[in-house]
Design an enzyme around this catalytic site. Structure first.
Site, PDB file in Angstrom:
ATOM      1  N   LYS A 265       0.954  -1.154  -0.031  1.00 30.66           N
ATOM      2  CA  LYS A 265       0.041  -0.041   0.075  1.00 30.66           C
ATOM      3  C   LYS A 265       0.898   1.102  -0.029  1.00 30.66           C
ATOM      4  O   LYS A 265       2.034   1.297   0.602  1.00 30.66           O
ATOM      5  CB  LYS A 265      -0.924  -0.099   1.145  1.00 30.66           C
TER       6      LYS A 265
ATOM      7  N   SER B 281      -9.881   2.141   3.003  1.00 34.01           N
ATOM      8  CA  SER B 281      -8.644   2.998   1.915  1.00 34.01           C
ATOM      9  C   SER B 281      -7.720   1.881   1.332  1.00 34.01           C
ATOM     10  O   SER B 281      -7.220   2.476   0.452  1.00 34.01           O
ATOM     11  CB  SER B 281      -8.056   4.073   2.812  1.00 34.01           C
TER      12      SER B 281
ATOM     13  N   SER C 247      -9.837  -0.402   7.151  1.00 35.61           N
ATOM     14  CA  SER C 247      -9.231  -0.311   5.940  1.00 35.61           C
ATOM     15  C   SER C 247      -8.340  -1.486   5.455  1.00 35.61           C
ATOM     16  O   SER C 247      -8.370  -1.455   4.101  1.00 35.61           O
ATOM     17  CB  SER C 247      -8.421   0.730   5.759  1.00 35.61           C
TER      18      SER C 247
END
Lengths: 518, 98
Positions: A92, A167, A191
């Protein structure tokens, strides 16, 4: 899903990208495949379908292949290698990668090239895992849909018109779409777990402090937790053990061994004697349940499977969970407003210089207006307000007390049950654009995942099937007491296997082929 | 309990060093008022005798021994600077001209 004359990519029989990480590790160890072949297969897949998904913001083909070659050479020399050596991974874009642009999904950091690696990235390097690239995310991890990325939304591999969760939508879409077998996520209010649920993948938020946050761009420091995204529980466990463990560079890192999650994920499937608690209040908005009928239906079936495995299902009450969202949306913005104060356009990050000879303060204010997106500004201002003189006690102070009450609720619940379960997300993936104008509606997506972040307990989402009404993936969430992460893996692996048998395969195997859009 | 006006939002934005444009203020004011009103429900539950919890872990100060270690080079430290000059960060004026 019928494709109407559109071309599709990949998915040939024997496609290396379809293997689990565990199968890849075994095939590498047995010499049946090389890391270069595996890595190249994923790079090819990324090239073919990333234009459709926008899961990766940056692809480091050269770096990944260099690591892969080194691993292959080391293996040929007979060197002893870590279990996942040669298995590719995605990161990420919230974790700093030395020499590779790290944006946190923000224009503020569009050109930021970290001079150092986050501890978790250093651990991936130590594990000799080729890093494929950086995955898309909501700006500074604020959001539940990956629509708040400054670099465009990520699309759900199950339906390109829908969100992949947030997210960590980029990481989840990369894993669900076979662009990477494993990915790293960060979970502040759900997330990792919520994107897992809506993409049919496994997402784990370890115990708070169980994985180092050093070098991870901070959102809300008392809530943020790094964890694995994978297609199976065992794969998640393998990555969890690579990432976890004490880090002297992170003062909130727990100084204790990593819980034995791989052993738990690959051990017995018998759950006899396990007490599973269903929290009456999870998903309660104060005005009824937030859960879609198809989500509830798959959840009930998961409970039936748990009973068949020998578990006892009991109802428990956590009366303060209905206040968790409100407390979270005070604590998160407060900590975020403080953490994001560092983006002042002075030492790094984007700078906007207004005309004339502006002061440093004017440059800061103009830069922050320009480079932050709407959701980030909304939360910084909310947090600044909640912390401001005269309001602190009424908002932030009260939210901290609610946090105590939620932690006590968990404590009481874990006296009656070994693990707690619920649906992970209230609905299946919604359509891109549907909730963008309504922050409150967006916030509701994290209703079932947030309590775990407030109390610091670990949580996992595993796919529980497809919703009848729309054929989209649904997740079931498992929660355990702090430091008992291995319980999630034992229960998750048993349930995953039972569901696989009952449903004739893993959920991720049923994903449609991805239309090639450019 | 809230009533977050457009002026309040402008004031808080100034405190947060965000120079909002007019259309942003208009939109944010309405949304923030709704959110503040909703988060205010935390006042319904937490009694005086409940201690606040700021963190899930009991935090202790972590220190290291006071010894010189390698650090970022000057070049690395300045590599991401919006402006740099003579090995230093270039920043706008901080003091008034007076």
């Amino acid at each position: 899903m019928e494709s109407t004359g559109m071309t599709t990519a990949g998915n040939t029989t024997g496609d290396l990208t379809r293997l689990t990480a565990l199968q890849m590790a075994d095939a590498l160890a047995a010499g049946e495949v090389t890391s270069v072949e595996l890595t190249q297969a994923h790079l090819d897949r990324i090239e073919a379908v990333n234009p459709s998904l926008n899961a990766f913001l940056l692809v480091d083909a050269d770096g990944a292949l260099a690591t892969a070659r080194e691993v292959d050479e080391a293996r040929a020399r007979g060197e002893e290698l870590p279990r996942l050596a040669g298995v590719p991974v995605a990161v990420k874009d919230i974790a700093c990668t030395r020499g590779l642009t790290t944006t946190a999904g923000s224009r503020m950091l569009a050109d930021f090239v970290p001079p150092y690696d986050a501890t978790i990235v250093a651990r991936l390097r130590d594990a000799r895992m080729p890093i494929l690239g950086k995955t898309n995310m909501d700006e500074f991890a604020m959001g539940s849909s990956t629509e708040h990325s400054a670099f465009g939304p990520t699309r759900n591999p199950w339906d390109l018109d829908r969100i992949p969760g947030g997210s960590g939508g980029g990481s989840a879409a990369a894993v669900a779409g076979f662009l990477a077998p494993l990915a790293i996520g960060s979970d502040t209010g759900g997330s990792i777990r919520q994107p897992g649920a809506v993409t049919g993948t496994v997402g784990v938020k370890p115990t708070y402090g169980g994985v180092s946050r050093y070098g991870v761009i901070a959102l809300a420091s008392s809530l943020d937790q790094i964890g694995p995204c994978a297609r199976t529980v065992a794969d998640a466990a393998l990555l969890h053990e690579v990432l976890g463990g004490h880090d002297p560079l992170d003062s909130t890192s727990i100084d204790a061994p990593v819980p034995p999650v791989v052993a738990a994920a690959t051990g017995t499937r018998d759950l006899t004697g396990l007490r599973v608690g269903v929290v009456r209040e999870i998903g309660d908005t104060g005005e009824g349940s937030a859960f879609q009928p198809g989500v509830i239906q798959r959840f009930e079936e998961a409970l039936d499977q748990l009973r068949e495995l020998g578990a006892t299902v009991v109802e428990v009450s956590c009366p303060h969970f209905v206040y968790a969202m409100a407390a979270y949306y005070l604590i998160l913005p407060s900590e975020a407003s403080s953490n994001l104060a560092r983006y002042d356009a002075m030492r790094y990050g984007a700078r906007t210089t207004p005309e004339g000879s502006p002061s440093a303060e004017q440059v800061m204010a103009a830069s922050r207006d320009d480079a932050f997106g709407d959701e980030v500004k909304r939360r910084i201002i909310l947090g600044t307000y909640a912390l401001s003189s005269g309001y602190y006690d009424a908002y932030y102070g009260q939210a901290q007390k609610v946090r105590t009450l939620i932690a006590r609720d968990f404590q009481a619940a874990f006296e009656q049950a070994d693990v707690l379960v619920s649906p992970t997300a209230p609905t299946t993936a919604f359509r891109i654009g549907d909730k963008m104008q309504d922050p409150m509606a967006m916030y509701l997506n994290d209703i079932a995942t947030i309590p775990a972040n407030l109390a610091g307990v670990p949580g996992m989402s595993i796919p529980s099937g497809l919703a009848e009404e729309d054929g989209l993936p649904v997740g079931v969430q498992i929660l355990a007491p702090a430091m008992e992460d291995q319980r999630l893996y034992a229960v998750g692996a048993a349930l995953e296997e039972a569901l696989r048998q009952a449903q004739g395969g893993y959920v991720f195997e049923k994903a449609p082929e991805i239309e090639v859009r450019s | 309990m809230s009533n977050l006006s457009r002026d309040d939002v402008a004031h808080v934005a100034m405190l947060a060093r965000i120079q909002l444009e007019d259309h942003e203020l208009d939109r944010l004011a309405g949304q923030l008022d709704q959110i503040v009103d909703w988060v205010g429900q935390v006042n319904e539950v937490a009694a005086d005798d409940v201690p606040p919890m700021s963190h899930p872990l009991p935090l202790v100060n972590v220190t290291r021994s006071d010894e010189v270690r390698p650090s970022l080079s000057q070049e690395d430290a300045l590599a991401n600077a919006p402006a740099a000059e003579d090995g230093r960060f270039g920043v706008p004026r901080i003091l008034d001209e007076e």
